[in-house]
Each structure stands twice: as C-alpha cells, then as structure tokens.
Design an enzyme around this catalytic site. Structure first.
Site, mmCIF file in Angstrom:
data_model
loop_
_atom_site.group_PDB
_atom_site.id
_atom_site.type_symbol
_atom_site.label_atom_id
_atom_site.label_comp_id
_atom_site.label_asym_id
_atom_site.label_seq_id
_atom_site.Cartn_x
_atom_site.Cartn_y
_atom_site.Cartn_z
ATOM 1 N N ARG A 134 0.784 -1.235 0.008
ATOM 2 C CA ARG A 134 -0.184 0.003 0.026
ATOM 3 C C ARG A 134 0.843 1.213 0.107
ATOM 4 O O ARG A 134 0.391 2.500 0.603
ATOM 5 C CB ARG A 134 -1.121 -0.159 1.141
ATOM 6 N N ARG A 175 -3.413 6.591 0.389
ATOM 7 C CA ARG A 175 -3.666 7.537 1.045
ATOM 8 C C ARG A 175 -2.745 8.331 2.006
ATOM 9 O O ARG A 175 -2.903 9.426 2.569
ATOM 10 C CB ARG A 175 -5.097 7.386 1.776
ATOM 11 N N ARG A 208 -6.799 11.527 -6.592
ATOM 12 C CA ARG A 208 -7.969 10.660 -6.049
ATOM 13 C C ARG A 208 -9.094 11.593 -6.001
ATOM 14 O O ARG A 208 -10.256 11.435 -6.240
ATOM 15 C CB ARG A 208 -7.530 10.012 -4.772
ATOM 16 N N ASP A 231 -6.286 -3.490 -7.710
ATOM 17 C CA ASP A 231 -6.933 -4.205 -6.474
ATOM 18 C C ASP A 231 -7.191 -5.517 -7.091
ATOM 19 O O ASP A 231 -7.318 -5.949 -8.054
ATOM 20 C CB ASP A 231 -8.437 -3.467 -6.535
ATOM 21 N N TYR A 255 -14.385 -13.315 -0.895
ATOM 22 C CA TYR A 255 -15.077 -12.122 -1.161
ATOM 23 C C TYR A 255 -16.205 -12.258 -2.153
ATOM 24 O O TYR A 255 -17.366 -11.782 -1.868
ATOM 25 C CB TYR A 255 -14.394 -10.968 -1.878
#
Length: 344
Positions: A26, A30, A39, A76, A153
């Site tokens: 990551r 952010r 973003r 992703d 998922y």
C-alpha cells in the site's frame, strides 16, 4: 530490461546485494498527499484503477517521494471477480461490496475463466505506461489475490472478521468450492501472464485471509491453487504472502516461489529455520510501529534487519500501510532500511 537499481530482483533470486531492498504494501495510497490530490478529482477508487494514465502516475509516486526500491502497480485484487462477471463497489470507509454473491453451481458456471484476463487491459496499459515512465530506475511489481481470498469475497460479499459464509461453503459445498477456485485460478494465471508481458518484473500473490482457515483446509483450498499459479507463471521472481498462515511455513521450503512474505506475528528467526536458507524472506515490521517517533522507528527497523541479515531479505511491513500513517514516518522507515541494511 536493464535496471539502474535491481536490488529487489537480485535479493529475490538469492543473489548477493550491497544492501537490503525495501518497498511497502500500500505504498501508493492515502498516506501520500500527492495520491489524495489525484484521487479527489475522481468519482472514487475504481475510477482511479481503471484509468491507466492516472494509475501509472500514482504507481510511480512512492518511488519519487519515498525512495522505495520498486514500484507496485496501483490496482486491486478484486478486479479479477469483476472481470469474471461479478462486479463490486468500493464503499468509502467500508471497503469492497458485492451486490450479488456466488450461491450456486449456476452462478459459478456463468463466470468467465481464462477469458476474464481480456477484460483487464486497463491494468496492462497502466503497467506499460508506468514501466515506460520509470525508464529502468526500479522494477515494477505486479500482483493478484490468491484464489481463496478472492473466493472469500465472492461468497461473503464484503470484508469480514470471520468469513464464516465462505468457510461454511468450503465445508458444505466442497465440490462447488473447488470448481470456483479452479476458475479463479485459470483467470489469475492468464492475468499474471499478461502483467509480465506488459513489463512486470516480479509479482506477488496476496492471500490476505489465509489465517481464517485451519491447516488442512488451507492446504486443500488455497495452497494448491497458489502453487498452480506459481508453476504456470515462472518467468519472473514470485512472492507469496499468506497472512496469518504461520502453520504452513514448512510447506514453503520446496514451494515454487522465490520469496515468502511474513506478517508481523511471525518470528523471524523461527521462520528462517522453518522455511530454509534457499528462500528469500520479505517483511515484516508491524505497520503500527510507524506510529512511533522517528528515533524509535529507526531502532525497530535496525532490530528487524539484524534479525533477517543483509542477504535473502526484502524489507517491508507485515501488512499494508494504514491510511493515517504519517508520510514522514514512512520515509523514516525507508531511509533507516537504506542506512542499516548496507552489507558490512
């Protein structure tokens, strides 16, 4: 391709390096104001993933800003079920959500397998753009989710602390579970092959939810499919990161991958003995350690490096960076690895 900095590739292959390479799960995200600036102009995470020029831009940001030794393509793991025919949404502050989940044989039969890779050209385009822009400065890492994590998922429909629906499916519908896993595996093999063709110099398989399964189930419903993927795509160094699967470390002794990722709960010395000296290890500082002071982060980084040694190690965290981590603390960790990871 010739790289100005190929430390991570040499470390993955078990070759001698002058210092320990470092990158972060990551790292494009952010924690970087530069990422947030890109973003905030978009509708959300998925638009960023599916816009090659912007995905390439944020892929490269950590190389320029943090000084890491590799880029990892901004994408992703759930683009695979999307491409197979099971779309998802990324809900702000909640995470991924699948409006429709897999419940039957008919649902599985309706999914694409190998052909799913044809629907992910935006990922390959982003890789090509990023590789071109990097111009040999550092390698680019491709990635995919492990088939079990993807299944979790697709059955559960969203993140979960227990993934009880997915685990129940393995117990009550093992034949269907294997059928779904086989399709995910075929799609993932085709996907990673295309990533390598686009310029990925190595790849990582993320089994984020490995730790929810008992050992026998993990070997049957996860590890065998990861092995199938690694054997089918051997052209570049392969990393397997099975979070929480401390119980199968011995299985990686003869596994078809070059690097094994450790989470922060795995003892380094013990893991080195169990996995063996012929594998490169990656990790494994606790992401929460980056909330410490910079002086304390340097101490923790040195302790980690001393435990791993300067060869056959790729420095990283034991999981992804948390979004509220201070960028300066992340840079401190990277710089500490570069300072203390020099071969003596």
């Amino acid at each position: 391709m010739q790289y100005q900095n190929d430390l991570i590739l040499r470390a993955a292959r078990g070759e001698a390096v002058e210092r320990t390479p470092v990158w972060l799960m990551r790292q494009a995200g952010r924690i970087l104001p530069e990422y947030r600036a890109v973003r905030e102009k978009l509708s959300g995470f998925i638009e960023l993933c599916t816009t090659p020029a912007l995905a390439a831009e944020v892929t490269i940001q950590p190389v320029d800003i943090l000084g890491v030794d590799a880029a990892i393509i901004f994408s992703d793991i759930l683009v695979i079920p999307e491409a197979m025919g099971l779309p998802y949404e990324m809900q702000e502050s909640k995470g991924p959500f699948f409006p429709k989940v897999i419940t039957s044989a008919a649902d599985i039969d309706a999914l694409l397998a190998t052909d799913a890779a044809d629907h992910l050209t935006y990922v390959y385009d982003a890789i090509e753009l990023a590789v071109k822009e990097l111009n040999g400065r550092v390698p680019l890492i491709g990635f995919a989710g492990a088939p079990f994590t993807i299944l979790a998922y697709m059955i559960e429909g969203q993140g979960s602390k227990t993934f009880s629906k997915a685990r129940r499916f393995l117990y009550t519908e093992p034949v269907l579970a294997h059928r779904l896993l086989e399709k995910i595996t075929l799609a993932t093999i085709a996907y990673l092959k295309r990533q390598v063709q686009a310029g990925a110099a190595m790849y990582q398989i993320f089994d984020s939810w490995a730790g929810v399964l008992p050992p026998d189930q993990y070997r049957e419903f996860s590890l065998r499919y990861i092995k199938q993927i690694c054997e089918a795509v051997p052209q570049v160094p392969r990393t397997v990161f099975s979070k929480g699967a401390f119980f199968v470390r011995e299985d990686f002794n003869n596994f078809p991958c070059e690097t094994v990722g450790l989470d922060w709960n795995m003892d380094i010395g013990e893991s080195k003995k169990i996995i063996g000296p012929h594998k490169t290890l990656q990790g494994n500082m606790d992401p929460c350690a980056l909330y410490l002071s910079e002086e304390q982060i340097r101490v923790k980084a040195k302790e980690m490096l001393d435990a791993f040694g300067t060869q056959s190690h790729i420095a990283n965290l034991g999981h992804g960076l948390y979004p509220d981590t201070d960028k300066t603390k992340v840079k401190c960790f990277v710089d500490a690895v570069k300072e203390f990871g020099v071969k003596k």
